[in-house]
Design a protein around this motif. Structure first.
Motif, mmCIF file in Angstrom:
data_model
loop_
_atom_site.group_PDB
_atom_site.id
_atom_site.type_symbol
_atom_site.label_atom_id
_atom_site.label_comp_id
_atom_site.label_asym_id
_atom_site.label_seq_id
_atom_site.Cartn_x
_atom_site.Cartn_y
_atom_site.Cartn_z
ATOM 1 N N ARG A 95 0.665 -1.132 -0.028
ATOM 2 C CA ARG A 95 0.097 0.007 -0.198
ATOM 3 C C ARG A 95 0.901 1.279 0.279
ATOM 4 N N GLY A 98 3.446 1.596 -3.258
ATOM 5 C CA GLY A 98 2.371 1.677 -4.485
ATOM 6 C C GLY A 98 2.596 0.192 -5.366
ATOM 7 N N ARG A 100 3.093 -1.893 -8.156
ATOM 8 C CA ARG A 100 2.320 -2.595 -9.308
ATOM 9 C C ARG A 100 3.160 -3.882 -9.975
ATOM 10 N N LEU A 136 -6.575 -2.569 -7.838
ATOM 11 C CA LEU A 136 -5.454 -2.151 -8.395
ATOM 12 C C LEU A 136 -4.926 -3.017 -9.648
#
Length: 266
Positions: A95, A98, A100, A136
Motif C-alpha cells: 500500500r 504503491g 505494481r 489495483l
C-alpha cells in the motif's frame, strides 16, 4: 561502482566480474550485477531480502524508502527482481510503496529463459486480513498472476474477492496469520524457489524470527534522519542473535551495498 570485497558466489562456480576492472569507479553492466548476485545452484528454496537503511538505522523517510535510496541502489533493486521467481511483500508495504506488477525486462530475458523462468517474477502479497484493493493494477494487470499469501481463517469474503480478481490464494497458516516458514515452503512447492522479499520491516522481522532468511542484501545509505523511523526488521526479537557472513561489498558515492549470508549455509 567498485568492489571493496571479493565478489564471488560462495556456492556456485558462476563467473564473477573481471577482477581487473573492479577497483575502478565505473558503472557495472546489468550482466555483471546479475553474475554477482546470482542465486546459489541448489534445489532448495532460497529467501533473499533486499533493504535499505540510513547510518542511524532508518529504513524509510516520510513513510517510503525512496528518499534514502540512490540510482545505483535502484539498479541493484532491478537486478534482484530480474533474478527472482517471486517478490514477497507485506500488505502495508504494497500500500505505502504503491506496488505494481513486476515487468519483463529485456536485459534479463535470456538469463530467465535459460533458467526456466517466466518473463517476470510473480508478486506475492502477505496479508492475514486481506485488506487489499483488488481493483489495483497489481491484481488486474499482472504479466504473471499475483499471489496472495494468507491463513486458513482469513475472511472468506476477502479470499473470494482475491480469487475473483484473478489472484492465486496461497494458504500458509492454520489461523488467520501467516506462518513465515510455511509461506516459504508453499511458494517453493509452486516452483517459486528463488525468493526475494522487499519487506516491510514487520514481514522481514517475521522471516528473521522464523529462521528462514538465507541472505540479506543491505544498502547502507550515507544519510542521517533522526526521528523514530522503523528499522529494516521489526517485531519480536530473537533469543540468540543469528550471525551472518559478508559475501560481497560494493560502493558508489558513499553508498555501501552489502550481501550477507547465513553462516550455516554451504
Amino acid at each position: 561502482m567498485r568492489s571493496l570485497f571479493p565478489v564471488t558466489d560462495l556456492t556456485t562456480t558462476a563467473a564473477a566480474p573481471d577482477p581487473s576492472g573492479l577497483l575502478t569507479d565505473r558503472e557495472w553492466s546489468l550482466d555483471e550485477l546479475a553474475d554477482a548476485y546470482a542465486y546459489p545452484a541448489t534445489g532448495d528454496p532460497w529467501l533473499r531480502a533486499n533493504m535499505v537503511s540510513t547510518l542511524d538505522g532508518a529504513a524509510e523517510h516520510d513513510g517510503r524508502s525512496q528518499g534514502i535510496s540512490c540510482a545505483a541502489d535502484m539498479r541493484i533493486f532491478g537486478t534482484l527482481r530480474g533474478l527472482a521467481d517471486v517478490v514477497i511483500a507485506g500488505a502495508e508495504t504494497v500500500r505505502l510503496e504503491g506496488y505494481r506488477p513486476a515487468r519483463a525486462r529485456e536485459a534479463f530475458a535470456g538469463r530467465r529463459a535459460a533458467a526456466g523462468q517466466g518473463p517476470a517474477p510473480a508478486v506475492a502479497v502477505v496479508s492475514g486480513s486481506l485488506d487489499l484493493d483488488f481493483s489495483l493494477p497489481l491484481f488486474t494487470e499482472p504479466l504473471v498472476p499475483t499471489l496472495v499469501v494468507t491463513g486458513a481463517r482469513a475472511p472468506a469474503d476477502r479470499i473470494a474477492a482475491a480469487r475473483k480478481a484473478g489472484a492465486e490464494v496461497v494458504i500458509a497458516g492454520e489461523g488467520a496469520r501467516v506462518d513465515p516458514a510455511r509461506a516459504v515452503r508453499e511458494l517453493a512447492d509452486r516452483g517459486l524457489r528463488r525468493q526475494l522479499t522487499e519487506g516491510g520491516p514487520r514481514l522481514l522481522g517475521q522471516f528473521v524470527a522464523a529462521g528462514v532468511l538465507d541472505e540479506l542484501c543491505l544498502t547502507l545509505s550515507p544519510m542521517l534522519t533522526a526521528g523514530d523511523a522503523q528499522r529494516i526488521a521489526g517485531g519480536p526479537g530473537v533469543t540468540v542473535p543469528e550471525r551472518f557472513a559478508l559475501a560481497s561489498l560494493l560502493e558508489e558515492d558513499g553508498f555501501l551495498f552489502g550481501r550477507y549470508r547465513r553462516r550455516d549455509v554451504p
